[in-house]
Write a protein that holds these residues in place. Sequence first.
Motif, PDB file in Angstrom:
ATOM      1  N   TYR A 188     -14.871  -4.211 -10.231  1.00 61.09           N
ATOM      2  CA  TYR A 188     -14.993  -5.883 -10.194  1.00 61.09           C
ATOM      3  C   TYR A 188     -13.763  -6.289 -11.107  1.00 61.09           C
ATOM      4  O   TYR A 188     -13.990  -6.679 -12.275  1.00 61.09           O
ATOM      5  CB  TYR A 188     -16.185  -6.199 -11.091  1.00 61.09           C
ATOM      6  CG  TYR A 188     -17.514  -5.587 -10.451  1.00 61.09           C
ATOM      7  CD1 TYR A 188     -18.004  -5.935  -9.189  1.00 61.09           C
ATOM      8  CD2 TYR A 188     -18.219  -4.539 -11.161  1.00 61.09           C
ATOM      9  CE1 TYR A 188     -18.980  -5.288  -8.465  1.00 61.09           C
ATOM     10  CE2 TYR A 188     -19.250  -4.064 -10.505  1.00 61.09           C
ATOM     11  CZ  TYR A 188     -19.614  -4.659  -9.442  1.00 61.09           C
ATOM     12  OH  TYR A 188     -20.845  -3.733  -8.752  1.00 61.09           O
ATOM     13  N   ASP A 189     -12.844  -5.962 -10.576  1.00 64.09           N
ATOM     14  CA  ASP A 189     -11.516  -6.359 -11.375  1.00 64.09           C
ATOM     15  C   ASP A 189     -11.232  -5.624 -12.548  1.00 64.09           C
ATOM     16  O   ASP A 189     -10.821  -6.633 -13.350  1.00 64.09           O
ATOM     17  CB  ASP A 189     -11.257  -7.932 -11.200  1.00 64.09           C
ATOM     18  CG  ASP A 189      -9.807  -8.307 -11.316  1.00 64.09           C
ATOM     19  OD1 ASP A 189      -8.831  -7.341 -11.260  1.00 64.09           O
ATOM     20  OD2 ASP A 189      -9.592  -9.464 -11.873  1.00 64.09           O
ATOM     21  N   TRP A 190     -11.648  -4.503 -12.744  1.00 67.36           N
ATOM     22  CA  TRP A 190     -11.422  -3.780 -13.933  1.00 67.36           C
ATOM     23  C   TRP A 190     -12.232  -4.370 -15.196  1.00 67.36           C
ATOM     24  O   TRP A 190     -11.845  -4.432 -16.088  1.00 67.36           O
ATOM     25  CB  TRP A 190     -10.031  -3.627 -14.377  1.00 67.36           C
ATOM     26  CG  TRP A 190      -9.185  -2.836 -13.382  1.00 67.36           C
ATOM     27  CD1 TRP A 190      -8.584  -3.148 -12.192  1.00 67.36           C
ATOM     28  CD2 TRP A 190      -8.985  -1.353 -13.387  1.00 67.36           C
ATOM     29  NE1 TRP A 190      -7.874  -2.032 -11.532  1.00 67.36           N
ATOM     30  CE2 TRP A 190      -8.133  -1.056 -12.280  1.00 67.36           C
ATOM     31  CE3 TRP A 190      -9.186  -0.352 -14.262  1.00 67.36           C
ATOM     32  CZ2 TRP A 190      -7.761   0.418 -12.005  1.00 67.36           C
ATOM     33  CZ3 TRP A 190      -8.840   1.158 -13.926  1.00 67.36           C
ATOM     34  CH2 TRP A 190      -8.047   1.090 -12.871  1.00 67.36           C
ATOM     35  N   GLY A 191     -13.347  -4.762 -14.785  1.00 65.68           N
ATOM     36  CA  GLY A 191     -14.294  -5.610 -15.670  1.00 65.68           C
ATOM     37  C   GLY A 191     -14.059  -6.789 -15.983  1.00 65.68           C
ATOM     38  O   GLY A 191     -15.137  -7.306 -16.755  1.00 65.68           O
ATOM     39  N   LYS A 192     -13.189  -7.489 -15.376  1.00 65.16           N
ATOM     40  CA  LYS A 192     -13.072  -8.940 -15.509  1.00 65.16           C
ATOM     41  C   LYS A 192     -14.230  -9.924 -14.757  1.00 65.16           C
ATOM     42  O   LYS A 192     -14.011 -11.007 -15.092  1.00 65.16           O
ATOM     43  CB  LYS A 192     -11.577  -9.437 -15.612  1.00 65.16           C
ATOM     44  CG  LYS A 192     -10.782  -8.681 -16.458  1.00 65.16           C
ATOM     45  CD  LYS A 192      -9.252  -9.092 -16.259  1.00 65.16           C
ATOM     46  CE  LYS A 192      -8.505  -8.010 -15.157  1.00 65.16           C
ATOM     47  NZ  LYS A 192      -7.251  -8.029 -15.217  1.00 65.16           N
ATOM     48  N   ASP A 193     -14.586  -9.328 -13.605  1.00 63.11           N
ATOM     49  CA  ASP A 193     -15.150 -10.406 -12.636  1.00 63.11           C
ATOM     50  C   ASP A 193     -16.731  -9.920 -12.895  1.00 63.11           C
ATOM     51  O   ASP A 193     -17.504  -9.472 -12.057  1.00 63.11           O
ATOM     52  CB  ASP A 193     -14.582 -10.146 -11.349  1.00 63.11           C
ATOM     53  CG  ASP A 193     -15.187 -11.149 -10.376  1.00 63.11           C
ATOM     54  OD1 ASP A 193     -16.271 -11.830 -10.697  1.00 63.11           O
ATOM     55  OD2 ASP A 193     -14.702 -11.122  -9.397  1.00 63.11           O
TER      56      ASP A 193
END
Length: 302
Positions: free
Chosen positions: A38-43
Amino acid sequence: MNFRNILLLIITLLPFSLLSQSEGSDFKIITYNIWNGYDWGKDNERRGKVQNWISTQTPDVVALQELCAYTPEKLQEDAKAWGHNYSVLLKTTGYSVGFTSKYPIVLKEELMDGLHHGALHCKTNGIDFLVVHLHPGSIARRREEAGILSAKLDAITKSTSKYVVLGDFNAHSPFDADMYNTNGYLITRLRESNLGKGLNGNIENGGLDYAVMSKFLSLPLFDAVQKYSTGLMERASFPGRVLVEVNQEAPNQLLSRMERIDYIMVSPWLSKKCKDAQVHNGPENWFLSDHYPVSATFYLKE
């Protein structure tokens, strides 16, 4: 019989009830590449949507790939969201794989040597699972990985008839070979981007490589989805519609390069127990990941 005696009877019979439920009812497996964690935890919005979708499927086990920026605690949060109390994460760096289950998990081995992303060997509900994510950009490396995993599976088969290899293989099945247009957009695009790379790229002799999946099929393993699907559009697991905007492609371009690279491969015993399997590439999953999830359902009663 008074209330206390009835309660004691229920408590006594409960373990047998749970045992028969796991052995005599449907058992559903899902594998899902969740696209860069998820976008390296950003999404977190997309993460929540994937959690909700998996929850609606009520799976017994879930195998995940691309758990980037994940910790064991974060994976456990996901597991809880879809009703699983047990989870295992391979590593906390790079592109990790993970596994969750309704049933207790025995971690058999964390496989790293010779594997680009690594793999997990877990056992739950009496079934051995190898969760894999093979090299995305090299036929030669995938063939090496297939050899390593085949040797592991050979050892597993000496002690059980119940085993599954699943995940993102980044490889193509010979069952799908006649569905790919050798001069179509997908293969033309791959030829251009892999020009001069040979086996260190994703094209061999001007076409797709089927040796990796053939290796797994020859063990033998059985392709759960192949039996329950016809046509590439039913089987395609990549790319998701979300890449239309990301890559600035036209929707028809993306559709013309659909391919199947995610699989649930099962033992002969489990193949006989399989009652349904599919790639969930419909609208509900168009924008949740660049890959589509794959599921298979089994009736495990002996």
